[in-house]
Design an enzyme around this catalytic site. Structure first.
Site, PDB file in Angstrom:
ATOM      1  CE  LYS A  84      -4.330  -1.746   0.549  1.00  0.00           C
ATOM      2  NZ  LYS A  84      -5.448  -1.312  -0.349  1.00  0.00           N
ATOM      3  CB  SER A 109      -9.352   0.913  10.234  1.00  0.00           C
ATOM      4  OG  SER A 109     -10.098  -0.196   9.704  1.00  0.00           O
TER       5      SER A 109
END
Lengths: 376, 376
Positions: A84, A109
């Site tokens: 990511k 989250s």
């Protein structure tokens, strides 16, 4: 409030450009090989090998017996523990100076929030993460330890989105989406550039890459990076509770935009986005899906044999190579006796010893699910 | 029966020569870095960071605060899951044709046996492993899967040695010892050659290397490889039940040749050998030891933060860097503000998810041991 606008074409050249931008900020993660896993992937008798029992439900003469040599791209060893950071760093590098001064915000989250916090800190840009107030303290502490401000919200999607809008109205921060944006997918696609090069260096020039598909940022980015290279790109999803939304969407000819699943591959519970699905539909050679038990077996093999920690979402690609008869027949048919060199992307490793131990306790339960699926 | 005779000098040149011989048969294992672990190693307040509580029993202004940048050599990702393949492959490459034709034999039931089986198979040499008949079936199966013949014996050392002699009398096989032999230690030392080069490539030219010490093959090999390079070499041992035999021997001025310990670092339960101890005494800059709790904390950090699987024995070097005040004061004193680049060898990763989960269950117990040691 400020929108993240892109006029970049979704081309291999844009991925190459993204790579130049993010290279100084990311790890060049290792690409590993494993004779044990190659041997497992290249036999039809997985039932007999290393305790992998009846995973495919097909053994003996009826089963496919492709020749597969794998190269594993270890994004579990990436900064922040997942791929990511690539998309987040790329998106931040594309902010205008005005946007940069006001900071970035997200309400993921999971791995994206941590990646954004790391990427923002590296660029000295303020970062706010909206988290449900019921989040586990360790997750909150980890996000804060990377330098992000955590703002609490209710736990439903509308509550979180409202909290984002409120915070944006106050600060003018730019929302960085977790996957469905050109900047993000072009950043994630850089994985493929490195993997192709590393596979060449290892004497295994790739015929194909298999990557997990949740929101589709990684898969669509890889497909974009591989355009014109001759490397075929395949997606992998969990199947439980219809988590294989991309596979089902492609079959039905329309994107499925809502999924509710409790698959252990918790990073892949989201449906594919509109942008990412478009790329996947156009450029991905096939999407396959695997059972919970197959995912668990793949986790165990990778941890115990390859000695690297992976989260369940990370190994769905390997599970497809090892267990999906459709994929395996395809390789056998197209590759013939020479076999294929297959790049397999391990997307992340953010889990704990306790969580893995908990999965093992559920192993029997997964076996039952597996058996039920085979009967269906 | 045939003896494994060596006339090789224990020099860096012999290690370089060993490397040329074994290179085609081993993995060039990755050398990883971790900002999180560097940060932990470079603070005196480990009590406040990431749940590492009172590990050193020293916090605040009294504690050492060295600057440490680590490079982790991942021999847990080596073929066979440990560095042992290096020594075994080197020893096999030194057999005479007559010896080769009669095969090799060992009675280690740990990483050395598997490494020897792999190395022998690669050289098409018969390999026999003497194992206690009470060995776990999975260990027997693993050794056989690498192509070795398993011969069962009683479980005491004399019974195993008798079984070796009997088998040797029958076949003429050459005994390949697990650590106390020049061929073995020169092979293990090749780890340091790669690590030094990889650290240079990563912009972290090494000031020191810390490696685990059980029988001492790895540590003495590394010390030999580093002669004349300016890289200081340190050893690390578990302390439980006097498992720190090498540290105690150096202090007393005489090798301790017998140890009985149940440390979780089960690869380090053996005392140092006569050959290896001699090298260590001459060329190692210091040996330090750590508690069970410190080892467990290091396992947890490596698995959860660096995402690679390590067995407890593999991380005693990291535990020394993080927790041993003696070592830390030494670094602070000698390195000053510029700090040191420290190569840390992860020696192996042969464990299971179940075994790691079992360690976690014992965490409370380790904490008690830790507290008791601090009171002593």
């Amino acid at each position: 409030m400020s929108a993240l606008e892109s006029d970049l074409p979704l081309t291999r050249e844009s991925v190459l450009e993204a790579h130049e931008r993010i290279k100084p900020h990311i790890h060049l993660t290792p690409a590993l090989t494993s004779r044990t896993l190659d041997r497992l992937a290249s036999t039809s008798r997985s039932a007999d090998v290393d305790g992998i029992k009846n995973a495919r439900g097909v053994t003996g003469d009826g089963a496919a017996r492709p020749v597969v040599r794998m190269v594993f791209k270890c994004e579990n060893l990436q900064r922040g523990g997942a791929f990511k950071i690539r998309g987040a760093t790329h998106a931040i590098s594309r902010l205008t100076p005005a946007q940069s001064s006001k900071g970035v915000i997200t309400h993921s989250s999971g791995n994206h929030a941590q990646a954004l916090a790391i990427a923002a800190a590296a660029a000295s840009i303020p970062c706010t993460v909206i988290m449900p107030s019921i989040s586990t303290p360790s997750k909150i502490a980890a996000t804060q330890s990377y330098g992000a401000s955590v703002v609490f919200s209710g736990s439903t999607a509308p509550e979180r989105e409202a909290a984002v809008r409120e915070e944006q109205a106050r600060t003018g921060a730019t929302l960085i989406p977790p996957y469905d944006h050109p900047f993000i997918l072009l950043g994630q696609g850089t994985v493929a550039l490195e993997l192709i090069e590393q596979a060449n260096a290892a004497g295994r020039p790739l015929d194909a890459i298999v990557a997990p598909c949740g929101g589709g940022g990684l898969l669509s980015g890889i497909a974009t990076a591989c355009r014109g290279t001759g490397v075929r790109v395949f997606g992998a999803e969990p199947r439980k509770d219809g988590a294989n939304d991309c596979q089902r969407g492609l079959k039905a000819g329309a994107r499925i935009d809502s999924v509710k699943t409790l698959t252990i591959a918790d990073g892949l519970r989201t449906p594919t986005g509109a942008v990412t699905y478009g790329v996947i539909e156009e450029s991905v050679a096939g999407v396959f899906s695997v059972t919970e038990w197959e995912i668990l077996m793949a986790v165990r093999l990778v941890v115990e044999r390859m000695k690297v920690l992976v989260e369940p979402s990370a190994v769905v690609g390997l599970a497809v190579v090892l267990f999906d008869e459709g994929f395996r027949r395809l390789v056998q048919r197209e590759a013939g006796e020479g076999g294929w060199n297959v790049g397999v992307v391990f997307s992340g490793g953010n889990t704990t010893l306790e969580a893995l131990a908990g999965l093992l306790v559920r192993e029997g339960e997964f076996t039952n699910e597996q058996e039920q699926l085979l009967r269906e």
